[in-house]
Write an enzyme that holds these catalytic residues in place. Structure first.
Site, PDB file in Angstrom:
ATOM      1  CE  LYS A 173      -3.248   3.056   0.645  1.00 22.66           C
ATOM      2  NZ  LYS A 173      -4.238   3.075   1.723  1.00 22.66           N
ATOM      3  CE  LYS A 243      -2.225   8.616   7.246  1.00 16.07           C
ATOM      4  NZ  LYS A 243      -2.162   7.295   6.595  1.00 16.07           N
TER       5      LYS A 243
END
Length: 296
Positions: A173, A243
Site C-alpha cells: 500500500k 503521511k
C-alpha cells in the site's frame, strides 16, 4: 458452520461502506463502534448493530479497524483499556488503515504475546470503489489468518492479494501510494507548464491518454481533479498523502534505498499544507504550480 461475529471500529469515509458490504454480503452478524452516531444510524438499516467497546470486544471474533493512521491504530490496540487488553486469546484483528511497517510489526508482536492474531489489510483505490465494493486489498498475515479473513475482505474488494507475512500489506500500500502521487506530482507540473505554453490541461491530458503517459492517475486525478481544478474536502486529503509518503521515505531509509522521488514529493506535500491546502483532495498540490509567479 456458524459464522463468526464481525466487529468494526471506525465507520468514517471508507469504513462506513466497507462495514455495510460486510454486513450485507458476508452472512455474518456485524457490530460496530464509532464516536460519530450518524454513520452508525445509517448502517443500522443494513443490519449493523451499534455497540460500546466492551460489548464489541466480548462478542466479536474478528475485529476490523478503519482508522486515520497507524499511530491512532496503535493507540486503539495498545493503550490502557485498548483492544489488546480486552480481546481474548484466539481472536483476530484486521487493520484496514495505512500504517507504517514499524508500527504494524510492533502491534503484531504485542498481540502475539497475548495470543491474538493480526493482519494488515490496507485498502487501495478511491471512496467510489469503497461504495461500489471494488477496493483492492493487499494482505499481510499468516496463511491461516488470511484464509479466515479473506471471505470478509472479498465482500468489499474485487482484488485481494495475499502479499506475505504481517506488514507485507502495508509495504504494498505504501509503495502504491508513493508511485501514484509521484505520478500526480508529474501531472501537476505538466498541467502548469502546458497551460503557460498554450495548451490547456484538458487537451493535454486527453492527448496523454492516447499515448504512453496514460495511467489511472491521469484518468482519475488528472482529468477529474487537476484539469478542472476541483479539490473537494472529505476526499483523500493532502495531509493523508503526506503521511503515507512519509512512511515510504522511512521504509526506503530502513532498507538502504534513497527514495529521491518520494523525498521531493514529501517536500511538495508539505509546501501545499503550509499554503493552506492540507484538507483538500490530494491532487491540490497542483495549486502550488498554478500559483507560481509568471516569468518577467
Amino acid at each position: 458452520m456458524t459464522q463468526p461475529t464481525v466487529g468494526f471500529i471506525g465507520v468514517g469515509v471508507m469504513g462506513e461502506p466497507i462495514c455495510r458490504h460486510i454486513a450485507t454480503k458476508s452472512g455474518a452478524p456485524v457490530i460496530a463502534s464509532d464516536p460519530n452516531a450518524e454513520p452508525l444510524k445509517r448502517l443500522a438499516a443494513h443490519g449493523v448493530r451499534a455497540v460500546g467497546l466492551d460489548e464489541l470486544t466480548a462478542q466479536a471474533d474478528i475485529v476490523f479497524l478503519s482508522l486515520p493512521s497507524g499511530e491512532v491504530m496503535k493507540q486503539v490496540v495498545m493503550a490502557p483499556g485498548g483492544l489488546a487488553g480486552r480481546l481474548s486469546r484466539g481472536k483476530t484483528i484486521v487493520d484496514l488503515s495505512t500504517s507504517s511497517v514499524d508500527v504494524t510489526l510492533e502491534v503484531a508482536r504485542h498481540l502475539e504475546e497475548k495470543g491474538i492474531h493480526f493482519a494488515d489489510a490496507p485498502v487501495m483505490r478511491t471512496r467510489a470503489a469503497a461504495e461500489a465494493g471494488t477496493l483492492a486489498v493487499p494482505v499481510g498475515g499468516s496463511p491461516e489468518v488470511f484464509e479466515r479473513i479473506e471471505p470478509f475482505i472479498r465482500a468489499f474488494a474485487s482484488d485481494v492479494t495475499h502479499a506475505g507475512n504481517v506488514s507485507a500489506g502495508q509495504v504494498v500500500k505504501i509503495l502504491n501510494n508513493m508511485v501514484l502521487y509521484e505520478t500526480v506530482l508529474a501531472l501537476s507540473e505538466a498541467a502548469a507548464i502546458g497551460r503557460r505554453a498554450g495548451v490547456q490541461p484538458d487537451v493535454l491530458f486527453q492527448a496523454f491518454s492516447t499515448g504512453s503517459a496514460d495511467s489511472f492517475a491521469l484518468r482519475n486525478h488528472g482529468m477529474k481533479a487537476i484539469a478542472p481544478q476541483l479539490f473537494p474536502e472529505k476526499a483523500f486529503p493532502v495531509s493523508y498523502a503526506r503521511k503515507d509518503i512519509s512512511y515510504a521515505v522511512a521504509l526506503g531509509e530502513q532498507v538502504n534505498v534513497d527514495p529521491t522521488g518520494a523525498r521531493n514529493l514529501l517536500d511538495t506535500l508539505q509546501k501545499a499544507i503550509d499554503a493552506g491546502h492540507g484538507d483538500k483532495y490530494a491532487p491540490a498540490i497542483s495549486l502550488l504550480f498554478e500559483s507560481s509567479p509568471l516569468p518577467a
